[in-house]
Design a protein around this motif. Structure first.
Motif, PDB file in Angstrom:
ATOM      1  N   ASN A 374      35.461  69.826  45.216  1.00 21.32           N
ATOM      2  CA  ASN A 374      35.870  69.155  46.449  1.00 21.32           C
ATOM      3  C   ASN A 374      34.803  68.212  46.968  1.00 21.32           C
ATOM      4  OD1 ASN A 374      38.554  70.267  48.050  1.00 21.32           O
ATOM      5  ND2 ASN A 374      37.827  71.683  46.488  1.00 21.32           N
ATOM      6  N   TYR A 378      35.501  64.285  47.023  1.00 22.55           N
ATOM      7  CA  TYR A 378      35.611  63.695  48.359  1.00 22.55           C
ATOM      8  C   TYR A 378      34.582  62.591  48.573  1.00 22.55           C
ATOM      9  CZ  TYR A 378      35.639  63.270  53.441  1.00 22.55           C
ATOM     10  OH  TYR A 378      35.686  62.780  54.723  1.00 22.55           O
ATOM     11  N   TYR A 379      33.312  62.919  48.353  1.00 22.67           N
ATOM     12  CA  TYR A 379      32.261  61.923  48.601  1.00 22.67           C
ATOM     13  C   TYR A 379      32.276  60.827  47.551  1.00 22.67           C
ATOM     14  CZ  TYR A 379      30.392  65.022  52.162  1.00 22.67           C
ATOM     15  OH  TYR A 379      30.245  65.799  53.290  1.00 22.67           O
ATOM     16  N   GLU A 403      42.659  60.286  56.515  1.00 23.44           N
ATOM     17  CA  GLU A 403      42.454  61.725  56.653  1.00 23.44           C
ATOM     18  C   GLU A 403      43.328  62.336  57.748  1.00 23.44           C
ATOM     19  OE1 GLU A 403      38.353  62.672  57.029  1.00 23.44           O
ATOM     20  OE2 GLU A 403      37.773  61.660  55.176  1.00 23.44           O
ATOM     21  N   LYS A 461      42.582  60.513  47.992  1.00 22.16           N
ATOM     22  CA  LYS A 461      41.706  60.818  49.131  1.00 22.16           C
ATOM     23  C   LYS A 461      42.434  61.697  50.138  1.00 22.16           C
ATOM     24  CE  LYS A 461      38.267  60.386  52.051  1.00 22.16           C
ATOM     25  NZ  LYS A 461      38.209  59.260  52.966  1.00 22.16           N
ATOM     26  N   ILE A 464      42.442  65.328  48.547  1.00 25.05           N
ATOM     27  CA  ILE A 464      41.154  66.029  48.546  1.00 25.05           C
ATOM     28  C   ILE A 464      40.695  66.323  49.969  1.00 25.05           C
ATOM     29  CG2 ILE A 464      39.586  64.028  48.578  1.00 25.05           C
ATOM     30  CD1 ILE A 464      39.318  67.229  46.388  1.00 25.05           C
ATOM     31  N   THR A 465      41.101  65.507  50.934  1.00 25.27           N
ATOM     32  CA  THR A 465      40.772  65.788  52.325  1.00 25.27           C
ATOM     33  C   THR A 465      41.463  67.061  52.793  1.00 25.27           C
ATOM     34  OG1 THR A 465      40.464  63.441  52.843  1.00 25.27           O
ATOM     35  CG2 THR A 465      40.900  64.913  54.688  1.00 25.27           C
ATOM     36  N   PHE A 468      39.868  70.124  51.031  1.00 24.25           N
ATOM     37  CA  PHE A 468      38.531  70.434  51.538  1.00 24.25           C
ATOM     38  C   PHE A 468      38.634  71.219  52.854  1.00 24.25           C
ATOM     39  CE2 PHE A 468      34.159  68.239  50.837  1.00 24.25           C
ATOM     40  CZ  PHE A 468      33.552  69.480  50.787  1.00 24.25           C
TER      41      PHE A 468
END
Length: 569
Positions: A374, A378-379, A403, A461, A464-465, A468
């Motif tokens: 994650n 994410y980053y 997000e 994105k 994965i947001t 997370f």
């Protein structure tokens, strides 16, 4: 009833989301904003503007852009060469910016321009972000176990103040070395107060409401990321040091937080701090405008077999655990005061005991890979989004605003289908979207394909947001109380490994355009599969001990109850 059931009953008797819970919850959520400012504000503090070599024309016999022998000066990003127009040949670079760099903005605008973090020093900029992630991992290992032993509140408050001081200090960094060291130290403190705040918020609610309120952390994180934009825009024409100070001021409230935030009621009861638990119950009842009698009666049941009364003139003030070693002192008017020692009411869980438990081992190994995936994805996706053409403030805003839909979907799913299924769903969305985007980039470079790939990357994105945010709630629920902070701490450390690798995703993207998306996608799909081996935690009491954890795994989770007007029946 067992202890963990009773603690949930205490919160239910005091009101699910009264004034007391709202205030304490808000304090925990506000702690997320400084974390977002430090982590994502770096995009603007370390912005790399257009640049070129600054050439000493006299040293190379250059007049009006041409050499004395008729050659033309050819400027590269990190070198200068001479092009012979008569032979149409370009000679090898004659200098590697040995006379400095010429930037399109004043040199004090970012750390890149002030410390010359370009060309052969370009990787030093990404290194500071890697050091922050390394600090986050070290802080998770260092501070979260300490909060399990000494309490959530002391660590949360003290480490936040230290972080505030360090963040002010980094604004006055005289050179790159000092800046990099302080970046690492700030990372350690972010984990200290950030993860402790997340545990405080988790333990503030009964099981019926944990997911809904805990998931609000994503909303505050995204809001923090977006708030970076107006602050950075207002400071775009002044030194990066003022921007750093402006982003730091949000933590000023840490100086008075000790008098605002309370210790976790669950932690107090699990560690035999009965007097303090009684005080919190009475304070919560007063603010929620309810009566504390039922909650105190439940507390009496928890401590009935293991307590000692504290009396004043024959009246019981409160009770403490008899497993603690009290010292009796008489302080005027016949008041007997017992000073509590630190021996806990419940037996502490040693590392060796936890390492022998097969359920703890399985959860920990899966959590490590889950968090690393994650954080890396994410980053990595976020940092690569800044490579898009166009206004950097607009690009950053679009990458952040995606997000919000993830938050609203996740907060509705977390209590409807459970933590496990929500995690599988979001990881699958991220995995399929990113792999598809990578395939499109590898097979075609038309405008339509690039647009579709970009859209799918945003969907990735989004996925994965949501995942997370889900694992932030899911992971600590898989551990017993006295391992909960340690569990999320070591998992977060694994996540920081992914975060340390993430800055290099952009470099890989430049070499092999489809590689980052493929790696991210495959890892997300692997997490979806591994999550099948974890238990569902929604609607189940949080375990307090290893014995309760073993029993927890042996029992099947209860079936989801129907809801009427959002109330479980």
């Amino acid at each position: 009833m067992d202890t963990v059931n009773d603690v949930d009953e205490i919160w239910l008797s005091l009101g699910t989301f009264g004034l007391y819970q709202r205030f304490q919850f808000l304090l925990c959520m506000v702690d997320i904003i400084p974390w977002a400012f430090v982590t994502m504000g770096f995009v603007f503090v370390a912005y790399k503007p257009p640049f070129s070599c600054n050439v000493d024309h006299i040293s190379f016999g250059i007049t009006n852009g041409s050499t004395n022998d008729g050659g033309d000066l050819v400027y590269g990003l990190c070198s200068v060469a001479i092009h012979n127009s008569s032979t149409n040949q370009t000679h090898m670079p004659i200098t590697n910016c040995q006379h400095g760099i010429n930037y399109s903005v004043p040199e004090d605008r970012t750390i890149v321009t002030e410390f010359d973090l370009v060309c052969d020093r370009g990787s030093m900029k990404d290194l500071t972000q890697t050091l922050l992630m390394l600090g986050l991992g070290v802080g998770a290992l260092l501070f979260t176990p300490m909060s399990d032993k000494f309490g959530r509140k002391p660590l949360n408050v003290s480490v936040h103040i230290v972080s505030f001081i360090l963040s002010i200090g980094i604004s006055f960094s005289p050179n790159y070395i000092v800046y990099a060291i302080l970046r690492f130290l700030i990372g350690t403190t972010l984990s200290g107060f950030g993860l402790t705040a997340s545990i405080l918020s988790l333990e503030l609610f009964p099981r019926q409401n944990r997911g809904r309120f805990y998931s609000c952390g994503l909303f505050f994180w995204t809001t923090g990321c977006l708030l970076v934009v107006p602050i950075s825009y207002l400071c775009k024409n002044i030194s990066w040091r003022y921007l750093q100070l402006a982003l730091t001021l949000v933590s000023t409230y840490s100086l008075i937080k000790y008098w605002l935030i309370d210790e976790s009621l669950r932690w107090l009861i699990a560690n035999g701090k009965i007097c303090q638990a009684k005080q919190i119950i009475e304070r919560a009842a007063r603010l929620n405008k309810t009566t504390p009698q039922k909650a105190l009666a439940i507390l009496d049941k928890i401590t009935a077999e293991n307590t000692l009364s504290v009396t004043a003139n024959g009246t019981t003030i409160c009770q403490i655990s008899t497993t603690q070693v009290p010292e009796k002192n008489e302080v005027g008017n016949g008041t007997i005061v017992h000073e509590e020692k630190t021996a806990p009411m419940r037996t502490s869980i040693s590392i060796s005991d936890a390492a022998k438990n097969k359920h703890v081992i399985k959860v920990t190994l899966i959590s490590w890979f889950m968090w690393m995936t994650n954080s890396l994805t994410y980053y990595g996706v976020f940092l690569m989004s800044t490579q898009l053409d166009g206004n950097r403030f607009l690009n950053y805003t679009l990458s952040s605003i995606i997000e919000y839909p993830a938050f609203f979907l996740q907060i509705n799913l977390i209590n409807r289908i459970g933590r496990q299924k929500t995690s599988i769903l979001f990881h699958s969305i991220a995995g399929v979207s990113l792999i598809t985007a990578a395939i499109l980039l590898a097979t075609s470079d038309t405008t339509e394909t690039i647009f579709a790939s970009t859209a799918l990357s945003l969907v990735g994105k989004f996925g994965i947001t949501g995942s997370f945010s889900t694992i932030y709630l899911y992971t600590p629920e898989l551990y017993p109380t006295n391992l909960r902070n340690a569990g999320i701490g070591v998992s977060s450390t694994a996540g920081r490994v992914g975060g340390m690798i993430a800055p290099f995703a952009g470099f890989l993207y430049e070499k092999v355009i489809w590689a980052p998306g493929t790696v991210f996608g495959l890892m997300c799909l692997t997490v979806s599969f591994l999550t099948l081996f974890l238990p569902e935690t929604h609607g189940r009491e949080l375990p307090q001990t290893l014995v309760e954890l073993n029993t927890w795994y042996e029992r099947k989770p209860p079936k989801q109850k129907k809801k009427i007007s959002n109330v479980e029946i």
